[in-house]
Scaffold this motif. Structure first.
Motif, PDB file in Angstrom:
ATOM      1  N   SER A 236       0.726  -1.333   0.232  1.00  9.79           N
ATOM      2  CA  SER A 236      -0.145   0.025  -0.005  1.00  9.79           C
ATOM      3  C   SER A 236       0.827   1.155   0.140  1.00  9.79           C
ATOM      4  CB  SER A 236      -0.953  -0.105   1.258  1.00  9.79           C
ATOM      5  OG  SER A 236      -0.277  -0.194   2.468  1.00  9.79           O
ATOM      6  N   SER A 237       2.038   1.301   0.261  1.00 13.47           N
ATOM      7  CA  SER A 237       3.014   2.428   0.495  1.00 13.47           C
ATOM      8  C   SER A 237       3.066   2.933  -1.140  1.00 13.47           C
ATOM      9  CB  SER A 237       4.376   2.294   1.114  1.00 13.47           C
ATOM     10  OG  SER A 237       4.989   1.335   0.403  1.00 13.47           O
ATOM     11  N   ASN A 239       1.146   1.540  -3.812  1.00 14.35           N
ATOM     12  CA  ASN A 239       0.121   1.112  -4.707  1.00 14.35           C
ATOM     13  C   ASN A 239      -1.380   1.163  -3.908  1.00 14.35           C
ATOM     14  OD1 ASN A 239      -1.850  -0.220  -6.259  1.00 14.35           O
ATOM     15  ND2 ASN A 239      -0.820  -2.429  -6.378  1.00 14.35           N
ATOM     16  N   SER A 240      -1.976   2.296  -4.446  1.00 19.29           N
ATOM     17  CA  SER A 240      -3.113   2.723  -3.611  1.00 19.29           C
ATOM     18  C   SER A 240      -4.479   1.898  -4.042  1.00 19.29           C
ATOM     19  CB  SER A 240      -3.726   4.141  -4.143  1.00 19.29           C
ATOM     20  OG  SER A 240      -3.999   4.061  -5.484  1.00 19.29           O
ATOM     21  N   ASN A 241      -4.111   0.915  -4.764  1.00 20.64           N
ATOM     22  CA  ASN A 241      -5.271   0.016  -4.786  1.00 20.64           C
ATOM     23  C   ASN A 241      -5.368  -1.128  -3.934  1.00 20.64           C
ATOM     24  OD1 ASN A 241      -6.043   0.955  -7.488  1.00 20.64           O
ATOM     25  ND2 ASN A 241      -4.122   0.339  -8.264  1.00 20.64           N
ATOM     26  N   SER A 243      -4.639  -2.494   0.403  1.00 20.17           N
ATOM     27  CA  SER A 243      -4.841  -1.719   1.552  1.00 20.17           C
ATOM     28  C   SER A 243      -3.532  -2.254   2.404  1.00 20.17           C
ATOM     29  CB  SER A 243      -6.186  -2.402   2.257  1.00 20.17           C
ATOM     30  OG  SER A 243      -6.251  -3.541   2.289  1.00 20.17           O
ATOM     31  N   ALA A 310       3.795   4.164  -9.996  1.00 20.73           N
ATOM     32  CA  ALA A 310       2.357   4.567  -9.601  1.00 20.73           C
ATOM     33  C   ALA A 310       1.554   4.802 -10.851  1.00 20.73           C
ATOM     34  CB  ALA A 310       2.391   5.886  -8.821  1.00 20.73           C
TER      35      ALA A 310
END
Lengths: 362, 178
Positions: A236-237, A239-241, A243, A310
């Motif tokens: 998640s750090s 890759n916003s997809n 959690s 990203a």
């Protein structure tokens, strides 16, 4: 057994086929079957299903299984092997004299070890040609995973499938939905887009298994197949997809591979990342990048490079990528709904199908 | 032909050759049991080996209360259950593990069958596989899975009906009735 409109119930017909009915019921069902067309038809259908299932065969067990088990059986020093006894009524030897007890003891002590054949560096299986494919904007090698720990593996092509299986695959393939994939400017008739995480075991497996297929196409039809690798770190750090930071070193690994690519040292770095997947951390990746790939400006380049990562993860998010690896072939997602990736021979066939559609092959 | 149970008793009394005869008879079934249920061929081999080693280890206590076939597949079933628990407990078990690929699978036919079997409800799948591939009787399956006999029969029927629907969708079973 229950009877409905004089027919035996359907489970009873099945049990009759399987020889699982008690004698009296068996005779009753047999009598009915002799005269009832509908029940005979149902029985035939049940038999047909069993016949279909028989198509799921497995290879013979590896020879090493017999070696390992025989080694276990013969392990204790027993110059005189007792002959099989016809009767267990014979007096038994004291427990400590029985070979099997020794075997059991050795097993418990962990002395029966597993020996696996490993791919010797430079050996005939490992010495695969390097073929260059397009990787994003810059051509880079998509190496077959050749490390000292990679097991020797037979490469199966589409022709390993029966004509009927190929036909079924093709008809199913052609019903799969297409998604709009930005081909990254690629003009090759077949573009394979792979969303990968360098710390993902399945990605390692696919990377190693698909390489020979891509190489084979490059040899027979140069330029016909382009492979585009997209970063999709499961962390998640970056890759916003996702959690959670499932793979601690995945973001750093994505950056390191991109930087190594600029230096032409991506191949050994990827092999190193794969070999150390289970223990990767941002720090170990950075250290490995310097040692293996000669990257000395990792920290300075991180922010710019992670922005490129990203961009890939955003593509993945738009496509609702749920698994790594997720692989699209000309916009058709090749993974099953459960995430299962194609076997190499299936990939080979999918490429064949797409090349045929493009008129490149017949 | 010496019965499996007699061989196992000889094995209990120390006959390595009796064990090897049993191994010869069951090498393929046990390997197939694990190979069809695990995508990792190396683990399938490990567990097949462990099954036979467990037979060896347990030989000293063997009593022919059940058919050897049931005894053997109970060992295999327990090892597989432990393996599945281990896989489920792995911390990384989520996105990527779901995509583990069956790269070493034999491609000859079977692809569609595997997919169809994979769509069955878990216990139905186990019942039908034990019947079709391991060729266990209804009673043996009931013992192995700790299910009532009638449940085995109804699950088997449901699984086969569903498989037929998945494998041969264009054909419809005609209903009963007068």
């Amino acid at each position: 057994m229950t009877m409905t409109n004089e027919h035996p119930d359907r489970e009873a017909v099945m049990a009759w086929i399987d020889g699982e009915l008690p004698v009296d019921e068996r005779a009753m069902v047999q009598t009915h079957m002799d005269t009832c067309v509908a029940c005979r038809q149902m029985a035939d259908e049940l038999r047909g299903t069993a016949k279909e299932l028989a198509a799921w065969r497995v290879d013979a067990p590896p020879a090493s299984l017999a070696d390992r088990v025989h080694a276990a059986a013969r392990q204790p020093a027993s110059p005189v092997v007792p002959a099989p006894r016809a009767s267990s009524a014979l007096p038994a030897s004291p427990a400590w004299q029985r070979p099997l007890v020794w075997v059991a003891a050795l097993v418990m002590l962990g002395l029966l070890t597993t020996v696996r054949i490993q791919c010797a560096p430079g050996g005939p299986v490992c010495a695969r040609p390097r073929v260059h494919f397009s990787f994003m904007e810059t051509p880079v090698a998509v190496p077959a995973l050749v490390t000292s720990t990679a097991p020797a593996r037979r490469v199966l092509r589409a022709d390993a499938l029966s004509p009927a299986a190929r036909e079924r695959f093709e008809s199913e393939w052609n019903t799969r939905p297409h998604v709009g994939i930005n081909r990254s400017g690629q003009t090759a008739p077949v573009v394979v887009v792979m969303f990968l995480d360098w710390q993902c075991p399945a990605c390692r497996a696919v990377h190693g298994a698909y390489g020979p297929i891509f190489e084979a196409w490059e040899r027979s039809n140069p330029g016909a197949v382009t492979v585009v690798l997209k970063d999709y770190p499961l962390n998640s750090s970056c890759n916003s997809n996702v959690s959670v930071a499932m793979h601690a070193g995945a973001c750093a690994a994505a950056v390191a591979v991109r930087l190594a690519r600029e230096r032409g040292t991506a191949e050994p770095l990827i092999a190193w990342l794969f070999a150390n997947q289970e223990t990767l951390t941002p720090e170990s990746v950075k250290a490995g990048a310097e040692t293996i790939a000669g990257i000395t400006d990792f920290d300075a380049r991180y922010a710019d490079t992670i922005a490129l990562v990203a961009r890939d993860t955003a593509d993945g998010g738009a496509l609702h990528v749920q698994f790594t690896p997720t692989i699209y072939i000309n916009g058709v997602r090749s993974n099953g709904d459960d995430g299962r990736a194609l076997a190499p021979y299936e990939l080979d066939l999918a490429i064949q199908i797409e090349l045929r559609k493009a008129g490149v092959i017949k | 032909v010496i019965a499996d149970e007699a061989l196992m008793l000889a094995c209990r009394d120390g006959s390595v050759e009796a064990f090897e005869q049993l191994f010869g008879r069951y090498r393929m079934p046990v390997w197939g049991y694990f190979r069809r249920r695990l995508s990792d061929a190396a683990r399938a081999e490990d567990l097949a080996q462990e099954t036979f080693v467990a037979v060896l280890k347990g030989a000293v206590r063997y009593e022919p209360r059940a058919l050897f076939r049931t005894y053997l597949f109970t060992i295999a079933f327990n090892l597989l259950s432990a393996e599945r628990r281990r896989l489920r407990a792995r911390p990384a078990m989520s996105l990527d593990d779901a995509a583990l690929v069956d790269l070493a699978a034999d491609p000859h036919q079977g692809l569609w069958v595997r997919q169809a079997v994979g769509r069955l409800e878990e216990m139905d799948r186990e019942v039908v596989m034990l019947r079709e591939f391991e060729e266990l009787s209804y009673a043996q399956i009931a013992t192995l899975l700790n299910l009532p006999l009638n449940t085995v029969r109804s699950r088997l029927f449901r699984a086969r009906t569903e498989l037929r629907r998945l494998l041969i969708p264009e054909t419809h079973t005609q209903g009963h009735g007068s």
